[in-house]
Design a protein around this motif. Structure first.
Motif, PDB file in Angstrom:
ATOM      1  N   VAL A 119       0.852  -1.189   0.000  1.00  0.00           N
ATOM      2  CA  VAL A 119       0.000   0.000   0.000  1.00  0.00           C
ATOM      3  C   VAL A 119       0.888   1.239   0.000  1.00  0.00           C
ATOM      4  O   VAL A 119       1.840   1.332   0.784  1.00  0.00           O
ATOM      5  N   GLN A 121       0.109   5.118   0.625  1.00  0.00           N
ATOM      6  CA  GLN A 121      -0.970   5.965   1.104  1.00  0.00           C
ATOM      7  C   GLN A 121      -1.052   7.286   0.343  1.00  0.00           C
ATOM      8  O   GLN A 121      -0.150   7.643  -0.407  1.00  0.00           O
ATOM      9  N   VAL A 137       3.297  -1.048   4.122  1.00  0.00           N
ATOM     10  CA  VAL A 137       2.648   0.228   3.869  1.00  0.00           C
ATOM     11  C   VAL A 137       3.702   1.330   3.771  1.00  0.00           C
ATOM     12  O   VAL A 137       4.560   1.453   4.650  1.00  0.00           O
ATOM     13  N   PRO A 148       2.476  -3.875   8.318  1.00  0.00           N
ATOM     14  CA  PRO A 148       1.111  -3.518   8.682  1.00  0.00           C
ATOM     15  C   PRO A 148       0.809  -3.647  10.168  1.00  0.00           C
ATOM     16  O   PRO A 148      -0.122  -3.009  10.667  1.00  0.00           O
TER      17      PRO A 148
END
Length: 197
Positions: A119, A121, A137, A148
């Motif tokens: 991911v 953001q 992330v 995570p």
């Protein structure tokens, strides 16, 4: 399938491929040698989508342009199956793996990798050549890359990145009723879509 949306039609180079079952809608540009495979969706609803030369968007990936945040895929980029690139810029020779999510305002540097289910953001900048490991992330500028299970550290950075404002154009205090009222009205514009081929 090519679709005119809000008066804008996709512009696909004759040397590109749009596979049967792929959807290319609205303000979309696909450069020579790019390949958009079965079930992929390129959605230029209120912001441009551009896919560079010899880039490949694999099955069931979604690339969405947003107002103020076009989705720009550089040249020689792989966007894996079920990946989601939403209002982000992806540099040349980057690799966005299966199931990866890249959110509005994000910048993926040249040759960077966002591995399976990684991911990136909102409003995050991933340096050239950086790697987001499987399921991790990236958050902030410059990006901090965290597993995570370190949610509190991720949230400490993410809180200031204005996800609700960037993605939905609302203040953090807005409730889901307001957000969804706006989203429902916005997506009603598809009632006027026109299938081109």
């Amino acid at each position: 399938m090519r679709i005119e949306h809000r008066g804008r039609s996709p512009r696909v180079d004759p040397g590109a491929t749009i596979a049967p079952g792929a959807i290319v809608s609205g303000d979309v540009v696909v450069d020579a040698g790019a390949r958009i495979l079965h079930g992929a969706v390129l959605s230029g609803e209120d912001g441009e989508v551009r896919v560079g030369a010899e880039s490949v968007v694999l099955e069931h990936a979604v690339v969405r342009g947003r107002a103020g945040h076009p989705a720009v895929i550089g040249s020689h980029v792989m966007v894996g199956p079920h990946a989601h690139v939403n209002g982000a810029t992806v540099g040349d020779r980057a690799f966005i793996a299966t199931g990866a999510s890249v959110f509005p305002g994000a910048i993926i540097g040249e040759g960077a990798e966002v591995r399976i289910n990684g991911v990136v953001q909102v409003n995050t900048t991933l340096d050239a050549g950086a790697v987001v490991p499987i399921g991790w992330v990236a958050v902030g500028t410059p990006a901090r890359i965290l597993p995570p299970d370190r949610h509190e550290e991720i949230w400490a950075v993410q809180r200031g990145l204005d996800f609700p404002g960037t993605v939905y154009g609302v203040d953090r205090s807005a409730g889901m009723d307001e957000i969804m009222r706006r989203q429902s009205a916005f997506y009603a514009a598809h009632d006027d879509d026109r299938i081109l081929d």
